[in-house]
Design an enzyme around this catalytic site. Sequence first.
Site, PDB file in Angstrom:
ATOM      1  N   ASP A  34       0.794  -1.196  -0.035  1.00 32.07           N
ATOM      2  CA  ASP A  34       0.006  -0.033  -0.004  1.00 32.07           C
ATOM      3  C   ASP A  34       0.877   1.323   0.014  1.00 32.07           C
ATOM      4  O   ASP A  34       0.508   2.415   0.560  1.00 32.07           O
ATOM      5  CB  ASP A  34      -0.904  -0.029   1.301  1.00 32.07           C
ATOM      6  CG  ASP A  34       0.047   0.013   2.424  1.00 32.07           C
ATOM      7  OD1 ASP A  34       0.695  -0.883   2.599  1.00 32.07           O
ATOM      8  OD2 ASP A  34      -0.473   0.731   3.472  1.00 32.07           O
ATOM      9  N   ARG A  56       3.818   2.019 -11.915  1.00 28.29           N
ATOM     10  CA  ARG A  56       3.168   1.402 -10.499  1.00 28.29           C
ATOM     11  C   ARG A  56       2.281   0.341 -10.721  1.00 28.29           C
ATOM     12  O   ARG A  56       2.143  -0.664 -10.124  1.00 28.29           O
ATOM     13  CB  ARG A  56       2.615   2.628  -9.845  1.00 28.29           C
ATOM     14  CG  ARG A  56       3.092   3.664  -9.292  1.00 28.29           C
ATOM     15  CD  ARG A  56       2.675   4.567  -8.457  1.00 28.29           C
ATOM     16  NE  ARG A  56       1.492   5.495  -8.923  1.00 28.29           N
ATOM     17  CZ  ARG A  56       1.660   6.531  -9.459  1.00 28.29           C
ATOM     18  NH1 ARG A  56       2.868   7.092  -9.803  1.00 28.29           N
ATOM     19  NH2 ARG A  56       0.735   7.185 -10.026  1.00 28.29           N
ATOM     20  N   LYS A 147      -6.318  -0.350   6.994  1.00 31.82           N
ATOM     21  CA  LYS A 147      -4.948  -0.177   7.883  1.00 31.82           C
ATOM     22  C   LYS A 147      -4.846   1.132   8.010  1.00 31.82           C
ATOM     23  O   LYS A 147      -5.143   2.114   7.227  1.00 31.82           O
ATOM     24  CB  LYS A 147      -3.805  -0.768   6.897  1.00 31.82           C
ATOM     25  CG  LYS A 147      -2.538  -0.371   7.529  1.00 31.82           C
ATOM     26  CD  LYS A 147      -1.121  -0.602   6.912  1.00 31.82           C
ATOM     27  CE  LYS A 147      -0.555   0.867   6.393  1.00 31.82           C
ATOM     28  NZ  LYS A 147       0.765   0.819   5.965  1.00 31.82           N
ATOM     29  N   GLU A 188      -2.242   0.301  13.684  1.00 27.60           N
ATOM     30  CA  GLU A 188      -0.890   0.032  13.681  1.00 27.60           C
ATOM     31  C   GLU A 188      -0.217   1.302  14.349  1.00 27.60           C
ATOM     32  O   GLU A 188      -0.027   2.426  13.836  1.00 27.60           O
ATOM     33  CB  GLU A 188      -0.509   0.341  12.195  1.00 27.60           C
ATOM     34  CG  GLU A 188       0.941   0.348  11.890  1.00 27.60           C
ATOM     35  CD  GLU A 188       1.602   0.205  10.494  1.00 27.60           C
ATOM     36  OE1 GLU A 188       0.715   0.248   9.400  1.00 27.60           O
ATOM     37  OE2 GLU A 188       2.739   0.213  10.126  1.00 27.60           O
ATOM     38  N   GLU A 190       3.186   2.658  15.195  1.00 26.79           N
ATOM     39  CA  GLU A 190       4.667   1.914  14.895  1.00 26.79           C
ATOM     40  C   GLU A 190       5.438   3.073  15.783  1.00 26.79           C
ATOM     41  O   GLU A 190       5.619   3.895  15.643  1.00 26.79           O
ATOM     42  CB  GLU A 190       5.055   2.168  13.289  1.00 26.79           C
ATOM     43  CG  GLU A 190       6.216   1.910  13.185  1.00 26.79           C
ATOM     44  CD  GLU A 190       6.762   1.907  12.002  1.00 26.79           C
ATOM     45  OE1 GLU A 190       5.802   2.139  10.767  1.00 26.79           O
ATOM     46  OE2 GLU A 190       7.952   1.664  11.572  1.00 26.79           O
ATOM     47  N   LYS A 230      -1.088  -4.192  14.379  1.00 28.07           N
ATOM     48  CA  LYS A 230       0.329  -4.205  13.531  1.00 28.07           C
ATOM     49  C   LYS A 230       1.174  -3.449  14.184  1.00 28.07           C
ATOM     50  O   LYS A 230       1.540  -2.297  14.049  1.00 28.07           O
ATOM     51  CB  LYS A 230      -0.281  -3.559  12.262  1.00 28.07           C
ATOM     52  CG  LYS A 230       0.949  -3.581  11.384  1.00 28.07           C
ATOM     53  CD  LYS A 230       0.731  -3.493   9.966  1.00 28.07           C
ATOM     54  CE  LYS A 230       1.938  -3.103   8.967  1.00 28.07           C
ATOM     55  NZ  LYS A 230       1.607  -3.533   7.657  1.00 28.07           N
ATOM     56  N   SER A 301       3.276  -8.481   8.676  1.00 27.22           N
ATOM     57  CA  SER A 301       2.564  -7.598   7.524  1.00 27.22           C
ATOM     58  C   SER A 301       3.639  -6.796   7.007  1.00 27.22           C
ATOM     59  O   SER A 301       3.658  -5.758   7.380  1.00 27.22           O
ATOM     60  CB  SER A 301       1.231  -7.126   8.312  1.00 27.22           C
ATOM     61  OG  SER A 301       0.851  -6.069   7.382  1.00 27.22           O
ATOM     62  N   TYR A 364       5.085   6.246   4.969  1.00 32.26           N
ATOM     63  CA  TYR A 364       4.473   5.032   4.308  1.00 32.26           C
ATOM     64  C   TYR A 364       3.742   5.512   2.721  1.00 32.26           C
ATOM     65  O   TYR A 364       2.950   6.315   3.037  1.00 32.26           O
ATOM     66  CB  TYR A 364       3.783   4.057   4.987  1.00 32.26           C
ATOM     67  CG  TYR A 364       3.859   2.763   4.423  1.00 32.26           C
ATOM     68  CD1 TYR A 364       5.000   2.078   4.440  1.00 32.26           C
ATOM     69  CD2 TYR A 364       3.005   2.257   3.664  1.00 32.26           C
ATOM     70  CE1 TYR A 364       5.277   0.652   4.066  1.00 32.26           C
ATOM     71  CE2 TYR A 364       3.093   0.964   3.003  1.00 32.26           C
ATOM     72  CZ  TYR A 364       4.386   0.362   3.349  1.00 32.26           C
ATOM     73  OH  TYR A 364       4.349  -1.061   2.776  1.00 32.26           O
TER      74      TYR A 364
HETATM   75  P1  13P Z   1       7.143  -2.102   6.499  1.00 32.05           P
HETATM   76  O1  13P Z   1       7.340  -3.533   6.749  1.00 32.05           O
HETATM   77  O2  13P Z   1       8.056  -1.762   5.289  1.00 32.05           O
HETATM   78  O3  13P Z   1       7.797  -1.268   7.744  1.00 32.05           O
HETATM   79  O4  13P Z   1       5.803  -1.446   6.170  1.00 32.05           O
HETATM   80  C1  13P Z   1       4.696  -2.155   6.669  1.00 32.05           C
HETATM   81  C2  13P Z   1       3.497  -1.175   6.554  1.00 32.05           C
HETATM   82  O5  13P Z   1       2.432  -1.559   6.129  1.00 32.05           O
HETATM   83  C3  13P Z   1       3.723   0.161   7.264  1.00 32.05           C
HETATM   84  O6  13P Z   1       2.468   0.863   7.462  1.00 32.05           O
END
Ligand code: 13P
Length: 364
Positions: A34, A56, A147, A188, A190, A230, A301, A364
């Site tokens: 994505d 793409r 996501k 997610e 992170e 995630k 993921s 991302y």
């Molecule tokens: P990475 O595995 O490259 O960290 O990315 C996963 C993802 O979907 C981040 O939102």
Amino acid sequence: MPTHWNYPDQALQEELSRIANAIVAPGKGILAADESVGTMGKRLMDIGMENSEENRRKYRQLLFTTDREIGNYISGVILFHETLYQKADDGTPFPELIKSRGMIPGIKVDAGVVDLFGSDDESTTQGLDDLARRCAQYKKDGCEFAKWRCVLKIKEHTPSMQALMENANVLARYASICQANRLVPIVEPEVLIDGDHSLERAQKVTETTLAFVYKALQDHNVFLEGTLLKPNMVTAGQSHAMRMSPEDIARATVIALQRTVPVAVPGITFLSGGQSEEEATINLNAINLHQGKKPWALTFSFGRALQASVLRAWGGKDNQIQAAQMELLKRARANSEASLGKYRAGSVQGKAGDAGLFVKNHAY
Ligand code: 13P
């Protein structure tokens, strides 16, 4: 007392649980494909290609026309809006190609990170305004899950209370809107790998972040059985002096999760976060081998750690499409084994193998 809320009706509970459990079925995980237009552009630039809509499309077509064996390892594919509406050369819509391989289409619904004014370079994630309308449309168009990525940074004084509260709240609001529209939310938060912090500091920040997230999900009446988490694996900072063993990483990761993630959550699908392909696989394997309570599926993921070798092998050349698809199959199989604790380090050699995939302050 704030204790009067409604559970989703039985049919919705069943639908959401069914989707979430299918995504984390034994030996399966997610391909995160994505990348936004800008991020995909950087990947294409790395292999000397122009960031055009057609390039793409060609790259995503390569991914989604990989041999059907891929469906043994990959349960779900996260798409970017543009990709959801693209077609293969023969006119087959991408979501159909994905479904025909036994995989479930999902969609990135956040609109990217924005600065938190006055903070020490912290962020929140935007995209709530028209989210309900978009989720309803995506469900009609074949998506079963979504996501939304939030980012927390480890520095001397961060993450701040402001960032912890805001990001937990926006993830909870997103999750509730997804569930109302019959999409399973992948939550997610992170914690970035950037920095020179220790493994212990990363573990504490991850624990605190997840504690905020699950409090907010509860406050927003989110049905946990119909969600997936995630998170980052817990690793020392990218520029930390010492390299940690996979067993150390596994211990810190599983303990952080045990302390914060309810048993009701069916699965945890880790992001790769800048680890190399092989590192991410080995660490996932160690997490699954770690002795201790693990009441959720623990799988992948991955974005970068599933695609780095594919991109290198392809290099934009039509005569390398099959070679690139073989790389995807190999890496997906390796991660499938790791999600079962059955991967043997070094047994799968990819084109990008140990190459670092770290990107500073990754968007991302
Ligand atoms: P990475 O595995 O490259 O960290 O990315 C996963 C993802 O979907 C981040 O939102």
